[in-house]
Motif scaffolding. Structure first.
Motif: not given
Length: 123
Positions: A1-3, A18, A22, A25-30, A44
Motif C-alpha cells: 500500500m502506498s503512503k 485522509t 484512504s 488505497g493510500y495509507e495516510v499520515c498527517q 517515513n
C-alpha cells in the motif's frame, strides 16, 4: 500500500483528505504544519504523495515544498497544493517551487481524484 502525507493546520481538512486518500488505497499520515511534516518525512521515507496546504503556522506550504524538493529522497514524489490561495502568481510560485498540481479550497472528492490522476498518483 502506498503512503501519502496530508499537511494542513485544519484538523477537519486533514480528516476529509485522509478519507479520500484512504478510499483510493493510500495509507495516510498527517502533519499540522510544514515543520512537523519534515520530521514525519524523515521517519517515513516511503511517502509516495504529499498534499500540502499553503497557510500554516511554523512553516507554510511553500516553504515545505522548497525544503522537501531539496531532499533527494522526495525530489520526484508527487506533491499537490490544496489551499485557499487563488492568486495566479501564488499558483505559479507553488509550481515553480516544485508542486505538481494545485487544488483550490473548497474542493470535492472528484476534484482531488482528477488532479491525482493527472499527476499519476492514482489509476
Amino acid at each position: 500500500m502506498s503512503k501519502a502525507m496530508v499537511i494542513d493546520d485544519s484538523r477537519a481538512i486533514r480528516m476529509i483528505l485522509t478519507g479520500i486518500l484512504s478510499e483510493l488505497g493510500y495509507e495516510v499520515c498527517q502533519a499540522a504544519n510544514g515543520k512537523e511534516a519534515l520530521q514525519k518525512a524523515d521517519t517515513n521515507p516511503d511517502v509516495a504523495l504529499f498534499l500540502v496546504d499553503w497557510n500554516m503556522p511554523e512553516m507554510n506550504g511553500l516553504e515545505f515544498v522548497q525544503r522537501v524538493r531539496g531532499d533527494k529522497r522526495f525530489v520526484s514524489t508527487p506533491l499537490m497544493m490544496v489551499t485557499t490561495e487563488t492568486e495566479i502568481n501564488q499558483v505559479m510560485r507553488a509550481i515553480e517551487a516544485g508542486a505538481n498540481e494545485y487544488v483550490m479550497k473548497p474542493f470535492t472528492k472528484d476534484m482531488i481524484e482528477e488532479k491525482l490522476r493527472m499527476i499519476g498518483a492514482v489509476q
